[in-house]
Write a protein that holds these residues in place. Structure first.
Motif, short mmCIF file in Angstrom:
data_model
loop_
_atom_site.label_atom_id
_atom_site.label_comp_id
_atom_site.label_asym_id
_atom_site.label_seq_id
_atom_site.Cartn_x
_atom_site.Cartn_y
_atom_site.Cartn_z
N ASN A 1 0.81 -1.22 0.00
CA ASN A 1 0.00 0.00 0.00
C ASN A 1 0.84 1.26 0.00
N ASP A 2 2.00 1.22 0.64
CA ASP A 2 2.88 2.37 0.69
C ASP A 2 4.31 1.90 0.87
N ALA A 3 5.25 2.84 0.86
CA ALA A 3 6.67 2.48 0.91
C ALA A 3 7.03 1.79 2.22
N ALA A 4 6.51 2.30 3.33
CA ALA A 4 6.87 1.75 4.64
C ALA A 4 6.40 0.31 4.82
N THR A 5 5.25 -0.03 4.23
CA THR A 5 4.71 -1.39 4.38
C THR A 5 5.55 -2.42 3.64
N SER A 6 6.34 -2.00 2.66
CA SER A 6 7.15 -2.94 1.88
C SER A 6 8.14 -3.70 2.76
N ILE A 7 8.71 -3.02 3.76
CA ILE A 7 9.74 -3.65 4.59
C ILE A 7 9.16 -4.79 5.43
N PRO A 8 8.10 -4.57 6.25
CA PRO A 8 7.54 -5.70 6.99
C PRO A 8 7.01 -6.81 6.09
N ASN B 1 14.37 6.63 1.44
CA ASN B 1 15.79 6.40 1.20
C ASN B 1 16.31 5.57 2.37
N VAL B 2 16.78 4.37 2.10
CA VAL B 2 17.17 3.45 3.18
C VAL B 2 18.55 3.87 3.70
N THR B 3 18.52 4.75 4.70
CA THR B 3 19.74 5.29 5.31
C THR B 3 20.29 4.29 6.34
N ARG B 4 21.43 4.66 6.92
CA ARG B 4 22.03 3.79 7.95
C ARG B 4 21.07 3.58 9.12
N ALA B 5 20.35 4.63 9.52
CA ALA B 5 19.41 4.52 10.65
C ALA B 5 18.28 3.55 10.32
N ILE B 6 17.77 3.62 9.08
CA ILE B 6 16.68 2.71 8.69
C ILE B 6 17.20 1.28 8.56
N LYS B 7 18.43 1.12 8.09
CA LYS B 7 19.03 -0.22 8.03
C LYS B 7 19.11 -0.84 9.42
N GLU B 8 19.50 -0.03 10.40
CA GLU B 8 19.57 -0.53 11.78
C GLU B 8 18.18 -0.89 12.29
N LEU B 9 17.18 -0.09 11.90
CA LEU B 9 15.81 -0.37 12.32
C LEU B 9 15.31 -1.68 11.70
N ILE B 10 15.65 -1.94 10.44
CA ILE B 10 15.23 -3.18 9.77
C ILE B 10 15.69 -4.41 10.54
N GLU C 1 6.62 2.21 12.50
CA GLU C 1 7.96 2.57 12.97
C GLU C 1 8.86 3.00 11.82
N VAL C 2 8.74 2.30 10.69
CA VAL C 2 9.55 2.65 9.51
C VAL C 2 9.18 4.05 9.03
N TRP C 3 7.87 4.32 8.91
CA TRP C 3 7.46 5.62 8.38
C TRP C 3 7.81 6.75 9.35
#
Length: 357
Positions: A202-209, A295-304, A312-314
């Protein structure tokens, strides 16, 4: 948006249906199973490819024809409606020697067209571009395009494994549909390939989970994912009959309560089409994309690595400057490209988790 263009009586419908089937190389004696085919329509110096889908319904066979015009594959990101900020993010991600760029959205939201625009920039003589698609929508000179074929058991996952042994630099996977394809795609991106693909979310943030639910190891996803793009298509205001009008911000509480917080001041100039012969009285002519990017930054990589939820991603992405689909749509409303009604129709704030940071 559907529009009634005319009707065909049952007395002629069977003849029209059979004509379409014959031109599409489909079986005329099959009435109870879905069928897919294609027609190449040549008109003087131009050609148009038609993708035909036929499905049985209670009232008879239903035909849908998707028109694939040649000019589409020549469109740039500017033509598609991407802002300078979004184009910069795409260019930075595509310059990396390996990693994964995902485009998410529902069917018919222009995902493949956006990836073709990116392939067009990357497709140079010194770069080996290989794709696996279902179906191959547009032929691209200089790219190696593979068609998925269920009859020969050539699936996305099996085709992708074969592509990796073909020494590619850039790989386009038409769609990540299952865990096997997702795992193979991540491994391809991890072993020195730039991998582009579409994904239903549905959106960019949902792609990760969703990818993590496909049993992709979080540390592998964090190592490969570079950029997530979500998009929708909205109708453009007709240039021939466009006019501006004043709307008071206070009045938006009644007419557009979802949008009032996105406008400053007391009054805003909005645009719409009156309806003319150019747009068949609709007030709209053509479509453009509204876009959301993470943009999958270092902080988002750590969150993944912590298996986050989409909320949480958004929250983190927005804190780092990401704009939602709705916010990008509002920017196009302010520019007079589309209308508030259109943006609210395809991307209301309730659909996107839009935190106040």
């Amino acid at each position: 948006m559907l529009r009634l263009a005319g009707s065909v009586t049952m007395e002629y419908y069977e003849n029209v249906l059979n004509r379409i089937k014959i031109q599409s190389n489909l079986r005329t004696d099959e009435h109870f199973s879905p069928q897919d085919g294609a027609i190449r329509f040549i008109n003087k110096d131009s050609s148009v490819d038609l993708r035909v889908s036929i499905a049985p319904t209670l009232d008879g066979e239903k035909v849908v024809i998707r028109i694939l015009a040649e000019y589409v594959k020549g469109l740039t990101f500017v033509d598609l409606g991407f802002s300078d900020y979004h184009i910069k993010l795409i260019e930075e991600a595509s310059k990396k020697p390996f990693g994964m760029i995902l485009v998410s959205g529902p069917t018919g939201s222009g995902k493949t067209t956006s990836l073709y625009a990116l392939i067009k920039k990357l497709n140079t003589p010194e770069v080996n571009v290989t794709t696996i698609e279902d179906p191959v929508e547009y032929r691209m000179f200089g790219a190696n395009q593979i068609q998925v074929n269920q009859k020969t058991n050539l699936t996305f996952a099996k085709g992708l494994r074969a592509i990796v042994r073909q020494d590619p630099n850039v790989i386009l996977v038409g769609e990540i549909r299952d865990g096997e394809t997702a795992e193979t795609a991540v491994n391809a991106a991890l072993t020195g390939h730039l991998l582009l693909s579409t994904f239903h979310a549905n959106d960019a943030a949902t792609s990760i989970p969703r990818l993590l639910e496909m049993n992709i190891e979080p540390f592998l996803l964090a190592s490969t994912l570079e950029l997530i793009i979500a998009q929708r298509l909205v109708r453009r205001v007709c240039e021939s009959c466009r006019y501006g009008y004043k709307e008071k911000i206070s009045a938006m509480k009644e007419t557009f309560p979802q949008a009032k917080d996105y406008f400053a001041g007391t009054e805003i100039t909005l645009y719409k089409g009156k309806g003319c012969s150019t747009c068949n009285g609709t007030g709209y002519k053509g479509r453009t994309a509204i876009v959301e990017m993470i943009n999958v930054t270092r902080a988002i990589k750590e969150l993944i690595n912590n298996k986050p939820s989409s909320e949480e991603v958004w929250k983190l992405a927005k804190a780092e400057g990401a704009k939602s689909l709705f916010a990008d749509g509002i920017e196009k409303v302010k520019m007079g490209v589309t209308t508030l009604e259109e943006v609210i129709r395809v991307a209301s704030p309730g659909e996107i988790v839009d935190f106040k940071i």
